[in-house]
Design a protein around this motif. Structure first.
Motif, PDB file in Angstrom:
ATOM      1  N   GLY A   1       0.754  -1.126  -0.013  1.00 64.44           N
ATOM      2  CA  GLY A   1      -0.022   0.042   0.050  1.00 64.44           C
ATOM      3  C   GLY A   1       0.755   1.425   0.006  1.00 64.44           C
ATOM      4  N   THR A   2       1.828   1.399   0.757  1.00 59.73           N
ATOM      5  CA  THR A   2       2.639   2.627   0.946  1.00 59.73           C
ATOM      6  C   THR A   2       3.305   2.666  -0.545  1.00 59.73           C
ATOM      7  OG1 THR A   2       3.091   2.015   3.354  1.00 59.73           O
ATOM      8  CG2 THR A   2       4.618   3.654   2.348  1.00 59.73           C
ATOM      9  N   THR A   3       3.722   1.674  -1.157  1.00 58.61           N
ATOM     10  CA  THR A   3       4.290   1.799  -2.511  1.00 58.61           C
ATOM     11  C   THR A   3       3.578   2.770  -3.397  1.00 58.61           C
ATOM     12  OG1 THR A   3       5.413  -0.227  -2.236  1.00 58.61           O
ATOM     13  CG2 THR A   3       5.190   0.537  -4.431  1.00 58.61           C
ATOM     14  N   ILE A   4       2.413   2.382  -3.542  1.00 59.64           N
ATOM     15  CA  ILE A   4       1.138   3.043  -4.362  1.00 59.64           C
ATOM     16  C   ILE A   4       1.136   4.637  -3.767  1.00 59.64           C
ATOM     17  CG2 ILE A   4      -1.248   3.409  -4.926  1.00 59.64           C
ATOM     18  CD1 ILE A   4       0.540   1.025  -6.291  1.00 59.64           C
TER      19      ILE A   4
ATOM     20  N   VAL B   1      16.679   8.142   3.912  1.00 60.90           N
ATOM     21  CA  VAL B   1      16.372   6.599   3.348  1.00 60.90           C
ATOM     22  C   VAL B   1      17.559   5.507   4.172  1.00 60.90           C
ATOM     23  CG1 VAL B   1      16.347   4.946   1.367  1.00 60.90           C
ATOM     24  CG2 VAL B   1      14.836   6.878   1.688  1.00 60.90           C
ATOM     25  N   ALA B   2      18.660   6.133   3.825  1.00 61.42           N
ATOM     26  CA  ALA B   2      20.020   5.415   4.300  1.00 61.42           C
ATOM     27  C   ALA B   2      19.992   5.101   5.561  1.00 61.42           C
ATOM     28  CB  ALA B   2      21.279   6.119   3.724  1.00 61.42           C
ATOM     29  N   LEU B   3      19.606   6.120   6.366  1.00 60.10           N
ATOM     30  CA  LEU B   3      19.608   5.777   7.646  1.00 60.10           C
ATOM     31  C   LEU B   3      18.204   5.102   8.346  1.00 60.10           C
ATOM     32  CD1 LEU B   3      21.392   7.065  10.107  1.00 60.10           C
ATOM     33  CD2 LEU B   3      21.883   8.072   7.654  1.00 60.10           C
ATOM     34  N   ALA B   4      17.187   5.261   7.628  1.00 60.18           N
ATOM     35  CA  ALA B   4      16.094   4.364   7.654  1.00 60.18           C
ATOM     36  C   ALA B   4      16.341   2.943   7.552  1.00 60.18           C
ATOM     37  CB  ALA B   4      15.005   4.860   6.772  1.00 60.18           C
TER      38      ALA B   4
ATOM     39  N   ILE C   1      13.074   6.585  14.088  1.00 58.60           N
ATOM     40  CA  ILE C   1      11.649   6.034  13.686  1.00 58.60           C
ATOM     41  C   ILE C   1      11.994   4.643  13.053  1.00 58.60           C
ATOM     42  CG2 ILE C   1       9.502   6.207  12.678  1.00 58.60           C
ATOM     43  CD1 ILE C   1       9.924   7.858  15.264  1.00 58.60           C
ATOM     44  N   GLY C   2      12.974   4.534  12.396  1.00 57.24           N
ATOM     45  CA  GLY C   2      13.300   3.344  11.694  1.00 57.24           C
ATOM     46  C   GLY C   2      13.454   2.253  12.737  1.00 57.24           C
ATOM     47  N   ILE C   3      14.177   2.368  13.663  1.00 57.34           N
ATOM     48  CA  ILE C   3      14.049   1.170  15.110  1.00 57.34           C
ATOM     49  C   ILE C   3      12.737   0.823  15.386  1.00 57.34           C
ATOM     50  CG2 ILE C   3      15.011   0.727  17.244  1.00 57.34           C
ATOM     51  CD1 ILE C   3      17.442   2.574  16.411  1.00 57.34           C
ATOM     52  N   TYR C   4      12.101   1.853  15.596  1.00 57.75           N
ATOM     53  CA  TYR C   4      10.421   1.681  16.041  1.00 57.75           C
ATOM     54  C   TYR C   4       9.860   0.861  15.397  1.00 57.75           C
ATOM     55  CZ  TYR C   4       5.706   2.462  17.280  1.00 57.75           C
ATOM     56  OH  TYR C   4       4.329   2.558  17.532  1.00 57.75           O
ATOM     57  N   ASP C   5       9.863   1.207  13.636  1.00 54.54           N
ATOM     58  CA  ASP C   5       8.991   0.586  12.842  1.00 54.54           C
ATOM     59  C   ASP C   5       9.511  -0.743  12.743  1.00 54.54           C
ATOM     60  OD1 ASP C   5       6.949   0.409  10.968  1.00 54.54           O
ATOM     61  OD2 ASP C   5       8.194   1.030   9.325  1.00 54.54           O
ATOM     62  N   GLY C   6      10.846  -0.943  12.621  1.00 60.35           N
ATOM     63  CA  GLY C   6      11.328  -2.165  12.544  1.00 60.35           C
ATOM     64  C   GLY C   6      10.753  -3.297  13.739  1.00 60.35           C
TER      65      GLY C   6
ATOM     66  N   SER D   1       8.872   8.337   1.728  1.00 58.92           N
ATOM     67  CA  SER D   1      10.101   7.738   1.128  1.00 58.92           C
ATOM     68  C   SER D   1      10.969   6.888   2.688  1.00 58.92           C
ATOM     69  CB  SER D   1      11.095   8.719   1.189  1.00 58.92           C
ATOM     70  OG  SER D   1      11.625   9.660   1.711  1.00 58.92           O
ATOM     71  N   ILE D   2      10.675   7.560   3.923  1.00 61.53           N
ATOM     72  CA  ILE D   2      11.254   6.891   4.949  1.00 61.53           C
ATOM     73  C   ILE D   2      10.487   5.550   5.416  1.00 61.53           C
ATOM     74  CG2 ILE D   2      11.600   7.149   7.366  1.00 61.53           C
ATOM     75  CD1 ILE D   2      12.391  10.010   6.753  1.00 61.53           C
ATOM     76  N   ASN D   3       9.109   5.780   5.217  1.00 58.01           N
ATOM     77  CA  ASN D   3       8.164   4.681   5.712  1.00 58.01           C
ATOM     78  C   ASN D   3       8.255   3.569   4.783  1.00 58.01           C
ATOM     79  OD1 ASN D   3       6.316   3.605   7.444  1.00 58.01           O
ATOM     80  ND2 ASN D   3       4.503   4.894   7.136  1.00 58.01           N
ATOM     81  N   LEU D   4       8.121   3.791   3.449  1.00 58.88           N
ATOM     82  CA  LEU D   4       8.359   2.652   2.605  1.00 58.88           C
ATOM     83  C   LEU D   4       9.611   1.876   2.780  1.00 58.88           C
ATOM     84  CD1 LEU D   4       7.383   1.182   0.041  1.00 58.88           C
ATOM     85  CD2 LEU D   4       8.455   2.879  -1.487  1.00 58.88           C
ATOM     86  N   THR D   5      10.911   2.862   2.935  1.00 56.45           N
ATOM     87  CA  THR D   5      12.261   1.874   3.218  1.00 56.45           C
ATOM     88  C   THR D   5      12.151   1.239   4.321  1.00 56.45           C
ATOM     89  OG1 THR D   5      13.125   4.057   2.135  1.00 56.45           O
ATOM     90  CG2 THR D   5      14.451   2.570   3.735  1.00 56.45           C
TER      91      THR D   5
END
Length: 263
Positions: free
Chosen positions: A65-68, A88-91, A154-159, A190-194
């Motif tokens: 969904g996020t891709t769309i 994105v690199a840090l995400a 937030i990448g840590i949290y999302d993972g 961009s971050i969330n998709l990554t």
């Protein structure tokens, strides 16, 4: 191969009555204001999936969904690539770390984390107002550094967990990094998709994803994201809040009962 078994992952057929509307709603919520995971993750757990499988499978459907939504936002010119690329690199680093931590955690620990996080997220959703930076933008170098720090955290949290990620990103990017609402929407996607793709890869390698169920649910999530991205406006936010709050309340009760061994 039994297609019913493949697409439902062993869940009863009535599960679609929960998954289909909630995954559609999650896509809409995510595209408009972020936080679609607050709707989609409960859908899987309410149907009986264990916490690890629910989080992992949710990553597949939310990634679709996020891709769309990300493609639509990119076409509208919301992406500031000078901010998106380093973020994105840090995400990727943050999501990889968080996903591996989630694999080490027990189901009970994950439930406890959710029980702690849900009231905080629910309070934020209930009382938050649309915000936009009222102060001048930072110098570009500082803005990039702040976006990268936010992406990693937030990448840590999302993972590790995930629900509310888009909402937290929008809040921090506007309130801390001082991005305007359109740049915020682009960098957030961009971050969330990554983080979704990175986390999904980790869970796929470790065999936690119910692929058929994730693909089926992802179709409903795509439909919701498409509609939400089309109607990205203040009008949509009014629909998001009640949906998320109702689902949070039901999910919270379900987790308490599960922790007590009642349900």
């Amino acid at each position: 191969m039994d297609l019913t078994q493949f697409f439902l992952g062993g869940l009863p057929a009535w599960s679609l009555l929960i998954i289909a509307p909630l995954l559609f709603a999650a896509g809409f919520v995510d595209a408009v204001g972020g936080g679609g995971g607050l709707v989609s993750l409960p859908a899987y757990i309410l149907c009986g999936l264990p916490s690890h499988a629910a989080i992992a499978t949710n990553k597949m459907s939310s990634t679709m969904g996020t891709t769309i939504a990300t493609i639509k936002y990119a076409r509208r010119g919301y992406m500031d690539w000078k901010l998106c690329i380093p973020s994105v690199a840090l995400a990727i680093c943050g999501s990889f770390l968080g996903s591996n931590l989630a694999l080490l955690a027990s189901d009970r620990l994950l439930i406890i984390v959710m029980l702690v996080a849900l009231p905080l997220v629910g309070g934020y959703v209930l009382f938050k107002k649309d915000i936009s930076p009222k102060t001048p933008a930072f110098p570009f170098g500082k803005t990039v550094a702040l976006c990268m720090l936010i992406a990693f955290t937030i990448g840590i949290y999302d993972g590790f967990y995930g629900p509310g990620t888009g909402t937290f990103l929008m809040l921090l990017l506007m309130g801390v990094a001082r991005l305007d609402v359109f740049k915020t929407a682009g960098v957030t996607k961009s971050i969330n998709l990554t983080t979704n793709v990175t986390s999904l890869a980790v869970f796929l390698v470790n065999g936690e994803v119910l692929i058929g169920l994730g693909l089926l649910a992802g179709l409903f999530n795509i439909a919701g994201n498409y509609l939400g991205a089309t109607y990205f406006s203040n009008k949509g936010v009014g629909i998001v809040r009640p949906i998320v709050l109702v689902v949070i309340a039901i999910f919270f009760v379900r987790l308490v009962l599960q922790l007590l061994g009642i349900f």
